[in-house]
Design a protein around this motif. Structure first.
Motif, short mmCIF file in Angstrom:
data_model
loop_
_atom_site.label_atom_id
_atom_site.label_comp_id
_atom_site.label_asym_id
_atom_site.label_seq_id
_atom_site.Cartn_x
_atom_site.Cartn_y
_atom_site.Cartn_z
N ILE A 125 0.79 71.13 -0.79
CA ILE A 125 0.83 72.23 0.17
C ILE A 125 -0.26 72.06 1.22
CG2 ILE A 125 0.52 74.73 0.43
CD1 ILE A 125 1.72 74.98 -2.43
N TYR A 126 -1.47 71.74 0.76
CA TYR A 126 -2.59 71.52 1.66
C TYR A 126 -2.29 70.39 2.65
CZ TYR A 126 -7.17 69.48 2.94
OH TYR A 126 -8.23 68.91 3.60
N CYS A 127 -1.65 69.32 2.17
CA CYS A 127 -1.31 68.19 3.03
C CYS A 127 -0.37 68.62 4.16
CB CYS A 127 -0.67 67.08 2.19
SG CYS A 127 -0.15 65.64 3.15
N ILE A 128 0.66 69.37 3.82
CA ILE A 128 1.60 69.85 4.85
C ILE A 128 0.88 70.75 5.84
CG2 ILE A 128 3.68 71.23 5.24
CD1 ILE A 128 4.63 70.31 2.44
N LYS A 177 3.45 61.11 2.83
CA LYS A 177 4.34 60.37 3.73
C LYS A 177 5.07 61.32 4.68
CE LYS A 177 3.73 56.58 1.19
NZ LYS A 177 2.72 55.59 1.55
N PHE A 178 5.79 62.29 4.12
CA PHE A 178 6.67 63.08 4.98
C PHE A 178 5.91 64.05 5.88
CE2 PHE A 178 7.15 65.76 1.01
CZ PHE A 178 6.62 66.95 1.51
N ALA A 179 4.75 64.52 5.44
CA ALA A 179 4.01 65.49 6.27
C ALA A 179 3.58 64.89 7.61
CB ALA A 179 2.83 66.07 5.51
N ASP A 461 -10.14 65.72 0.24
CA ASP A 461 -10.01 66.14 1.64
C ASP A 461 -9.06 65.22 2.39
OD1 ASP A 461 -10.82 66.44 4.56
OD2 ASP A 461 -12.05 67.99 3.61
N MET A 462 -8.24 65.82 3.26
CA MET A 462 -7.27 65.03 4.02
C MET A 462 -7.89 64.23 5.15
SD MET A 462 -4.39 65.34 2.55
CE MET A 462 -3.50 64.46 3.82
N ASN A 463 -9.18 64.43 5.43
CA ASN A 463 -9.81 63.72 6.54
C ASN A 463 -10.08 62.25 6.23
OD1 ASN A 463 -10.39 65.77 8.73
ND2 ASN A 463 -11.25 66.82 6.96
N PHE A 464 -10.04 61.88 4.97
CA PHE A 464 -10.35 60.50 4.59
C PHE A 464 -9.06 59.68 4.48
CE2 PHE A 464 -13.89 62.98 2.95
CZ PHE A 464 -14.98 62.24 3.41
N PRO A 465 -8.96 58.57 5.21
CA PRO A 465 -7.78 57.71 5.05
C PRO A 465 -7.75 57.07 3.68
CG PRO A 465 -9.40 56.66 6.49
CD PRO A 465 -9.88 58.05 6.23
N PHE A 466 -6.54 56.83 3.17
CA PHE A 466 -6.37 56.28 1.83
C PHE A 466 -5.49 55.05 1.90
CE2 PHE A 466 -4.01 55.84 -2.14
CZ PHE A 466 -5.02 55.90 -3.09
N LYS A 478 -3.02 59.90 4.55
CA LYS A 478 -4.03 60.92 4.84
C LYS A 478 -4.74 60.63 6.17
CE LYS A 478 -6.63 62.13 1.33
NZ LYS A 478 -7.57 61.96 0.20
N SER A 479 -5.32 61.67 6.74
CA SER A 479 -6.13 61.63 7.96
C SER A 479 -5.25 61.40 9.19
CB SER A 479 -7.21 60.54 7.88
OG SER A 479 -6.71 59.26 8.20
N LEU A 480 -5.89 61.50 10.35
CA LEU A 480 -5.17 61.25 11.61
C LEU A 480 -4.74 59.80 11.73
CD1 LEU A 480 -7.26 63.38 14.15
CD2 LEU A 480 -5.13 63.99 12.98
#
Length: 497
Positions: A125-128, A177-179, A461-466, A478-480
């Motif tokens: 949910i947080y990711c979306i 992926k989908f978000a 946190d979604m700010n960190f690329p994975f 994740k991340s921009l």
């Protein structure tokens, strides 16, 4: 709110209505061939439902719907604020159905309900929400150019994105992926693992209810063929895959054989966790090392499956590690007190047990190593720890995807770094030290996409690329930076005079 008990969850499970049809162009549809496969719970081996086994007709239908929606601009052409509002409504609906989704996830893959209610579903949910909030905040560039030109650099959605996702974190990995793909304006065809299709099928209806237009979000369950067909499909513009390195290589080949679609791969790992003699807190490090491999039954691509411990502290550290391992007791995943659930299916169970037998022949078993709770009908394995004399041992080199830890001894920092980097993979790593110089130096030298210092698997946190190095893949979730993967860069030069 009062916490639910095992009996509460069992009653809800008995009353649960489970959807097994594909979701294509805004509605549920059975597979055209009426082929279905059994979806069984690893908790007790019981049948949950039968799921549509999609093939070429469904793949073509879903891709055609996705392409039509994209070309018609029913999603990509919306004002970014409108897309944002729809995705936020979708996330809100998922929150309303959070217990249902958590229950589906637990029944489907054997995760403890304590984890699906606090990590998997809230994380999705947080990711979306995160990517929804980014939609109207990410712009393009005005490029310095000759005075008679205006130079623009813009990002446009790539088109039709096929997302092929794994079974270990079915909903969470799918959302990664989908978000971003939807946030960027693409249409999506989601292929969940045949081992874990249920939450993907449920959230498809919630997406439609939230206002995601028909054709923009499609879900194709199946036993393998849909993934290959999507990777070969000439009207798919991008495929994002999380899974094994072996299958990832095939996905890349299929893309090359077809239309050279963009391919983003997040693959396997055999991640090193290095404990230096100046570790600031041996007890916390031991607890963290146990969690790094036994959380989620070891079914994690980032699992800290190689524990590198300095000889000086090895004995005392192993004592703390074994004490921490004993806290992971396999049990009924519907019991909120359960810390360790079931292995996903009989095939994965057999794989894990085979590796444990290999370990008995090439290393010293320190803890665990047995299948347990056989009388339940489910698939449970004790947390298992081996002392490995040589880093070339099979259990120390190959990804097991189960609760099996290899402890390797080292004497110097250089040896530790060499051992850590001596792998086909490069997804994650960690180092424990009180020395700031050692922390920075080792972190720089470790060839991994994520490095933790004095922790493991920190930061949701979604700010960190994975993502990873080498055969751990070439993509980033994740991340921009993930948002960029689902767009094409366009340069526009406008002559003024």
């Amino acid at each position: 709110m009062e916490q639910k008990t095992l009996a509460n969850w069992q009653r809800e499970a008995a009353a649960l209505s489970i959807e097994g049809r594909a979701f294509i162009d805004g509605e549920y549809r059975p597979a055209s061939t009426t082929h279905r496969f059994d979806c069984r719970s690893p908790i007790d081996g019981g049948l949950l439902t039968q799921v549509a086994d999609c093939g070429a007709p469904e793949v073509d239908l879903a891709v055609r719907a996705a392409r039509h929606a994209f070309d018609a601009g029913v999603w990509a052409g919306l004002n970014p604020r409108v897309r944002k509002a729809i995705l936020l409504r979708w996330a809100a609906l998922m929150r309303e159905h959070q217990d249902e989704l958590a229950l589906l996830e637990t029944l489907d893959v054997g995760k403890p309900i304590a984890d699906t209610t606090t990590v998997d579903v809230p994380g999705a949910i947080y990711c979306i929400e995160w990517f929804a909030e980014a939609i109207d905040k990410v712009g393009g560039e005005v490029v310095p150019a000759d005075r008679h030109l205006v130079g623009l650099v813009t990002r446009e959605p790539v088109g039709v994105v096929a997302a092929i996702v794994p079974w270990n974190f079915p909903l969470l990995m799918a959302s990664w992926k989908f978000a971003p793909a939807l946030a960027a304006g693409n249409s999506v065809v989601l292929k969940p693992s045949e081992k874990a299709p249920l939450t993907a099928l449920r959230i498809a209806q919630l997406a439609h209810d939230a206002g995601v237009p028909a054709g923009v979000f499609n879900v194709l369950p199946g036993t393998g063929e849909p993934g290959k067909l999507l990777a070969l499909h000439r009207d798919v513009d991008c495929v994002a895959f999380t899974g094994s390195t072996q299958v990832g290589k095939l996905i890349m080949q299929y893309a090359g054989q077809s239309n050279l679609k963009r391919v983003w791969l997040e693959l396997g790992g055999k991640s090193p966790n290095i404990v230096m003699p100046d570790c600031p807190d041996l007890e916390r490090a031991a607890r963290s090392a146990a969690g790094a491999i036994f959380y989620n039954m070891g079914e994690m691509c980032t699992a800290g499956s190689r524990l590198l411990v300095h000889r000086e502290i090895k004995d005392v550290f192993i004592d703390g590690l074994i004490a921490a391992a004993r806290r992971y007791v396999p049990g009924n995943p519907l019991d909120p007190a359960t810390s360790m659930g079931a292995i996903v299916d009989p095939a994965q169970l057999a794989r894990v047990l085979d590796y444990i037998e290999a370990g008995r022949a090439e290393a010293t078993l320190l803890h665990g190593g047995a299948q347990v709770l056989r009388e339940s009908g489910g698939y449970y394995v004790e947390p298992t720890v081996f002392d490995v004399a040589t880093p070339d041992a099979k259990i120390a080199r190959e990804e097991i995807f189960g609760p099996v830890l290899s402890v390797i001894t080292f004497d110097t920092i250089d040896e530790a770094v060499r051992l850590a980097n001596d792998s086909d993979y490069g997804l994650a790593a960690a180092v424990w030290t009180s020395n700031l110089t050692t922390a920075h130096d080792v972190a720089r030298r470790l060839r991994a996409g994520t490095v933790w210092v004095n922790g493991y698997d920190e930061g949701g946190d979604m700010n960190f690329p994975f993502g990873g190095y080498r055969q751990s893949g070439n993509g980033r979730d994740k991340s921009l930076h993930a948002l960029e993967k689902y767009t094409e860069l366009k340069s526009t030069l406008i002559r003024l005079r």
